[in-house]
Write an enzyme that holds these catalytic residues in place. Sequence first.
Site, PDB file in Angstrom:
ATOM      1  CB  ILE A   1      -1.157   0.110   1.201  1.00 44.15           C
ATOM      2  CG1 ILE A   1      -1.891   1.277   1.081  1.00 44.15           C
ATOM      3  CG2 ILE A   1      -0.265  -0.213   2.521  1.00 44.15           C
ATOM      4  CD1 ILE A   1      -3.237   1.104   2.339  1.00 44.15           C
ATOM      5  CB  CYS A   2       0.973   4.142   0.753  1.00 43.02           C
ATOM      6  SG  CYS A   2       1.548   5.963   0.867  1.00 43.02           S
ATOM      7  N   GLY A   3       3.562   4.100  -0.438  1.00 49.19           N
ATOM      8  CA  GLY A   3       4.901   4.110  -1.100  1.00 49.19           C
ATOM      9  C   GLY A   3       5.434   2.575  -1.364  1.00 49.19           C
TER      10      GLY A   3
END
Length: 205
Positions: free
Chosen positions: A101-103
Amino acid sequence: MPRTVHLAVYDTLADWETGHATAWLARTGHEIRTVGPSTEPVTTLGGLRVTPDLALDDLRPEDSALLILPGADLWDTGDALAPFAAKARALLDSGTPVAAICGATAGLAREGLLDDRAHTSAVSFYLAATGYRGAAHYVDTDAVTDKGGDGAGDLITAGPTEPVAFAREVLGMMGAFGGGRLDAWYRLFHDSDPAAYETLTAEQP
């Protein structure tokens, strides 16, 4: 199949992104173990100090049902977390699923793991900045599960504002809820639908 889910932990980890997934996996019979760069404590963005259960080098694909990679500032400020993306490759190649998730999605992009698999992230141009070659496989949605082929592990991706959708994909993959309970869980925690609570908490046959 192992029942142990490994949660990657490292400095600047985004606390809010994986709590739904790990809490409900634990409540439905999975063991959650943390894996860090070493076994030295790390500090999250929220200031929590976490002592990893094991070091990344000691994580074996055959011991894990899933590796969860949270976002963190460090994914975009250097190569400190590149070994986690390399470990994700090893797990996926062995048939073990990975959820990012995300970065962490950018970390997987830099590793080349999104070049030929359906995926999502914060926005398409965030991943484009990594120089990866998978733009044609980007899906503009809350979370994506790409089914692994030829023995590869499944891959879940999501953006930073979608921790509930991320958890929905993780819980679904791990079989945490039967029947219509996964949909009820999502409607309760994403849509604040009180009618879903009765379905979620009903005794199962």
